[in-house]
Design an enzyme around this catalytic site. Sequence first.
Site, PDB file in Angstrom:
ATOM      1  CE1 TYR A  40      39.493  39.556  42.725  1.00  0.00           C
ATOM      2  CE2 TYR A  40      37.267  39.433  43.636  1.00  0.00           C
ATOM      3  CZ  TYR A  40      38.162  39.934  42.703  1.00  0.00           C
ATOM      4  OH  TYR A  40      37.721  40.835  41.770  1.00  0.00           O
ATOM      5  CD  GLU A  43      40.587  42.679  41.089  1.00  0.00           C
ATOM      6  OE1 GLU A  43      41.670  43.076  40.616  1.00  0.00           O
ATOM      7  OE2 GLU A  43      39.832  41.882  40.505  1.00  0.00           O
TER       8      GLU A  43
END
Length: 390
Positions: free
Chosen positions: A109, A197
Amino acid sequence: MDIHEYQAKEILAGFGVPIPRGGLAYSPEQAGYRARELGGDAWVVKAQIHSGGRGEAGGVKLCRSEEEVRDYAATLFGKQLVTKQTGPAGKGVYRVWVEAASDIAQELYLGFVLDRKSERIMIVASAAGGMEIEDLAHDDPDSLRRMVIDPAVGLAEFQARELAFSLGLSGGQAAQMVTMLRACYRAYRDLDAVMVEINPLVLTHGGELVALDAKMSFDTNALFRRAHVAELRDRSQEDARESTAADNGLAYVGLDGDIGCIINGAGLAMATMDMIKLSGGEPANFLDIGGGASPERVVQAFRTVLADRNVAVVLVNIFAGINRCDWVAEGVVQAYRCEGLTVPVVVRLAGTNVEEGRRIIDQSGLPLITADTLADAAAKAVAARSRQAA
Ligand code: GDP
Ligand code: MN
């Protein structure tokens, strides 16, 4: 302002972030052609909507043939895809991204956000990617790495390396990660983003780091100087009520209560919502009609507020400086006559041309409830709402 995954990928690729090869399609047939152009024997077909959680919601699929790509795309087009993040109405799928499938060894992530506490850009990363950051923060908070960037220096090479090592990467992969981090940081800073992101950021079996998903969001107040970003806006993905309101010069945010609010000034709108709550009610919305509101804009404000079926009472609270109470009053009377109002309306006017405004309200002969102070107006709105409910 949000953009689509494929747009974010194209932007990030321009800054040097590796992404899988892919192509956009506006029809199932085109999706099939894209697969053929890309070649290979496995593709991932991805619904393009302004939301994450598509994987779980059936908006992402690994396909093994051109026919499968086409058939799956056919099920997506025109569909309202409901994810954990969209709300029950879902978001319409009108574009599909087809990309060459990657063979995934590990999902990481990576996020860049604005940290309001330190007033700096913050990197959030984890070696355990794939799931949403909220779930990650809940299920595996210890895996999260955070790093704040000094705006005067930018993201230093040593910082990026430190972060890469802390995620368990080494050698060539750590070097790739450093390049990736610096590219994302530059994209964020140079384009006035508020969020970048990459989830998942994958490590392939071949040892390459690739952005498998990408999300970017931009500061709307900076769009005037980012024409290339502004043109990526996709109205089909926006809340129709909020974007129509914005087009009419109204700042509107829908909430869960039943007292509709028409107010001038963001501060007064917040204070009014507080007063409604203090009086035991719940606001249905935030709405700032702005300065110099014409009667037409007030009518438009009524339309916007009443489009919410939960609204049982409307509270108009105006402290007119640049605005004029008489114009607002005319707008209220027009809305009442022309929009077929069936709910009670409480009106509190103060400031510029207030006598004229009150005279218009009094002489209209309409059953408008008038109030003198903010507290009085909130109490009357809540009382009218209780009568409605009874
Ligand atoms: P999101 O659910 O909206 O965040 O969509 P993502 O783009 O993150 O895709 C969801 C999941 O699909 C990812 O976490 C991956 O596990 C999987 N996925 C996406 N692309 C590929 C791919 O090329 N190969 C494989 N094997 N899985 C993929
Ligand atoms: Mn994702």
